[in-house]
Design a protein around this motif. Structure first.
Motif, PDB file in Angstrom:
ATOM      1  N   THR A  53       0.808  -1.230   0.000  1.00  0.00           N
ATOM      2  CA  THR A  53       0.000   0.000   0.000  1.00  0.00           C
ATOM      3  C   THR A  53       0.841   1.280   0.000  1.00  0.00           C
ATOM      4  O   THR A  53       0.278   2.378  -0.049  1.00  0.00           O
ATOM      5  CB  THR A  53      -0.920   0.020   1.233  1.00  0.00           C
ATOM      6  N   ASP A  55       2.650   2.861  -2.207  1.00  0.00           N
ATOM      7  CA  ASP A  55       2.506   3.780  -3.338  1.00  0.00           C
ATOM      8  C   ASP A  55       1.108   4.376  -3.449  1.00  0.00           C
ATOM      9  O   ASP A  55       0.915   5.361  -4.173  1.00  0.00           O
ATOM     10  CB  ASP A  55       2.860   3.058  -4.641  1.00  0.00           C
ATOM     11  N   VAL A  56       0.133   3.783  -2.764  1.00  0.00           N
ATOM     12  CA  VAL A  56      -1.208   4.357  -2.734  1.00  0.00           C
ATOM     13  C   VAL A  56      -1.300   5.424  -1.652  1.00  0.00           C
ATOM     14  O   VAL A  56      -1.931   6.472  -1.856  1.00  0.00           O
ATOM     15  CB  VAL A  56      -2.267   3.264  -2.482  1.00  0.00           C
ATOM     16  N   TYR A  59       3.811   9.327  -1.479  1.00  0.00           N
ATOM     17  CA  TYR A  59       4.477   9.663  -2.737  1.00  0.00           C
ATOM     18  C   TYR A  59       5.881  10.178  -2.415  1.00  0.00           C
ATOM     19  O   TYR A  59       6.151  10.636  -1.293  1.00  0.00           O
ATOM     20  CB  TYR A  59       3.687  10.727  -3.508  1.00  0.00           C
ATOM     21  N   ASP A  83      -5.677  10.222  -6.870  1.00  0.00           N
ATOM     22  CA  ASP A  83      -4.808   9.545  -5.909  1.00  0.00           C
ATOM     23  C   ASP A  83      -5.378   9.638  -4.497  1.00  0.00           C
ATOM     24  O   ASP A  83      -5.315   8.675  -3.718  1.00  0.00           O
ATOM     25  CB  ASP A  83      -3.407  10.157  -5.941  1.00  0.00           C
ATOM     26  N   ALA A  86      -8.212   7.188  -4.084  1.00  0.00           N
ATOM     27  CA  ALA A  86      -7.695   5.822  -3.939  1.00  0.00           C
ATOM     28  C   ALA A  86      -7.159   5.599  -2.520  1.00  0.00           C
ATOM     29  O   ALA A  86      -7.346   4.514  -1.939  1.00  0.00           O
ATOM     30  CB  ALA A  86      -6.592   5.563  -4.966  1.00  0.00           C
ATOM     31  N   ALA A  87      -6.512   6.610  -1.962  1.00  0.00           N
ATOM     32  CA  ALA A  87      -5.993   6.485  -0.592  1.00  0.00           C
ATOM     33  C   ALA A  87      -7.134   6.372   0.415  1.00  0.00           C
ATOM     34  O   ALA A  87      -7.066   5.569   1.360  1.00  0.00           O
ATOM     35  CB  ALA A  87      -5.103   7.687  -0.257  1.00  0.00           C
ATOM     36  N   THR A  90      -8.516   2.923   0.327  1.00  0.00           N
ATOM     37  CA  THR A  90      -7.612   1.983   0.994  1.00  0.00           C
ATOM     38  C   THR A  90      -7.808   2.029   2.503  1.00  0.00           C
ATOM     39  O   THR A  90      -7.854   0.990   3.175  1.00  0.00           O
ATOM     40  CB  THR A  90      -6.151   2.313   0.640  1.00  0.00           C
TER      41      THR A  90
END
Length: 487
Positions: A53, A55-56, A59, A83, A86-87, A90
């Motif tokens: 996780t 890279d999610v 950065y 992004d 997506a985070a 997660t």
């Protein structure tokens, strides 16, 4: 640099004055009502370190190579918002429920003030320098940042000065080092956060241009003089097997008392200027409305999943009336998603150089999500049926004698045995019908702002010129026709 979950826990001073259920909390990281949500916040830090996780959730800074949180990164492009979504997904996947106040949704309120630097410069150039520094620090220091703006308020028909003046937080004096503030603010997660952006509420600031109530600042939550008076948590009520969401994702709301707390000048973002306060109130959710509304999208997914599993296990999915209700839930879900997606697709560059979601689409999406949520919740209850309120608890299913009967009446076939049905019904009850569920529904009025404030944001964001010009042309009105301009 990105912190670990353990480093986050160690940043919460044991000297904080925290009370819950009439007792002083010795260790907020270990207290049974705080530990689950503190654990989730710690996991957010750890997810940024784990290979699956990293890279999610984080950065690499192109200039330094250091890794920073995606959540705290000021958005410069459409990609940044994708992004961030997506985070958030997660985090919510990890939580297996909806957590709202975990930092990504409130750091955007500082970006709104970043867009107002011109006004801050006119008041005091130090203030715009302060907001730039704090936005940068939120990136580099990986702090758990929350937001505080709702006061106890008191009698709203009176000016603050005409009642107990501390009911709205105010500046009581200035020192060489900073300002001293007194009063109280409500804030979810304050007892286990690192810092808060404190600002005026939607209220009467005293009727003067240089009001002692018009102040905004950043406060370190370990500061002396802060007292945290928390509502009773849902964790610990009943068993986790019967109330899985209550025990896992309850976020503790807090009345934070400022007992003559000194705020250093470098942490003051504006002071005694109602113009700055008014600017902030009209732009406060310019960015944060998106992650807030994203949480409602996830809540819609949970309601659809709970309802659909319930009708499937009872064999009702093929009935037209059931499918109509499921389709209504799907329409609600997709409407919220469409507004979020379109707001990003139609975004523009803000006055501060950030990529700002289209404000009309974003705020109308938030109104749609919040205003229809009670109706959609009840629709999901109808689909789940009355069993979510009458099913016995897990202890009865585990009892040798009672469990034998429950096994008989709750098992349908080899695919749906009593234990799985009990788990599904317990989850649906906690999602839709428990004390926790009712709290979360009402919480929208606090976290997302009251309906009148949401609609005011829509009014200020919508482009009224298009419909006006359309009707002027269709009706053949002359160019002389004018009406009062919006404020």
């Amino acid at each position: 640099m990105i912190r670990t979950g353990q480093q986050y826990k160690e940043s919460l001073s044991p000297d904080r004055q925290i009370w819950i259920d009439g007792e002083r909390v010795k260790d907020v990281t270990a207290h049974p009502q705080f530990a689950p949500i503190v654990g989730i916040r710690a996991r957010i830090h750890d997810l940024a370190h784990e290979a699956a996780t990293q890279d999610v959730m984080s950065y690499a800074d192109p200039a330094t190579g250091e890794r920073h949180s995606v959540a705290c990164k000021p958005p410069l492009t459409q990609r940044d918002w994708h992004d961030k979504r997506a985070a958030v997904d997660t985090v919510l996947d990890e939580a297996r429920g909806v957590v709202t106040r975990v930092g990504d949704e409130t750091v955007g309120e500082m970006w709104s003030l970043l867009d107002g630097q011109r006004v801050l410069d006119e008041l005091d150039p130090r203030f715009s320098a302060n907001i730039r520094r704090h936005v940068a620090r939120s990136v580099t220091d990986d702090l758990f940042h929350v937001s505080a703006d709702t006061d106890p308020k008191g009698d709203r028909s009176k000016r603050p000065q005409d009642q107990d003046p501390d009911l709205l937080l105010r500046v009581v004096r200035e020192t060489d080092s900073g300002i001293v503030v007194r009063g109280a603010k409500y804030e979810t997660a304050a007892a286990y956060a690192n810092q808060a952006f404190v600002k005026p509420a939607v209220a009467d600031w005293g009727g003067t241009e240089l009001s002692e109530y018009a102040a905004g600042f950043i406060v370190d939550m370990n500061t002396r003089g802060l007292k945290f008076l928390c509502r009773t948590g849902f964790a610990g009520r009943g068993k986790a097997e019967d109330y899985p969401l209550s025990h896992r994702v309850d976020e503790i709301d807090t009345l934070v008392v400022f007992d003559d707390v000194e705020i250093p000048w470098e942490d003051v973002l504006f002071h005694r200027h109602t113009e700055a306060a008014a600017l902030l109130r009209t732009t406060l959710h310019r960015y944060s409305a998106l992650p807030f509304t994203h949480r409602t999208l996830r809540l819609a997914d949970l309601m659809i999943g709970a309802a659909l599993w319930n009708v499937r296990q009872t064999g009702l999915e093929r009935r037209p009336a059931v499918r109509e209700k499921l389709a209504q839930l799907a329409c609600y879900r997709e409407s919220v998603n469409a507004h979020l997606t379109a707001a990003i697709a139609m975004g523009t560059t803000s006055p501060g150089g950030l990529f700002m979601p289209d404000q009309s689409l974003l705020h109308t999406g938030r109104v749609l999500a919040c205003s229809q949520l009670p109706q959609m919740t009840h629709l999901a209850r109808e689909l789940c049926g009355g069993q979510i309120c009458v099913t016995p608890d897990s202890a009865s299913f585990a009892d040798p004698e009672a469990g034998r009967w429950l096994e008989k009446f709750y098992s349908i076939d080899e695919n749906w045995v009593a234990d799985d049905r009990r788990k599904l019904l317990a989850f649906a009850r906690d999602l839709l019908n428990s004390d926790y569920a009712g709290h979360r529904l009402t919480f929208q009025l606090f976290a997302q702002g009251p309906p009148f404030a949401q609609l005011a944001a829509v009014y200020h964001a919508f482009d009224w010129s298009g419909p006006l010009d359309l009707v002027r042309d269709a009706a053949g009105l002359s160019d002389r026709v004018r009406g009062p301009e919006r404020d």
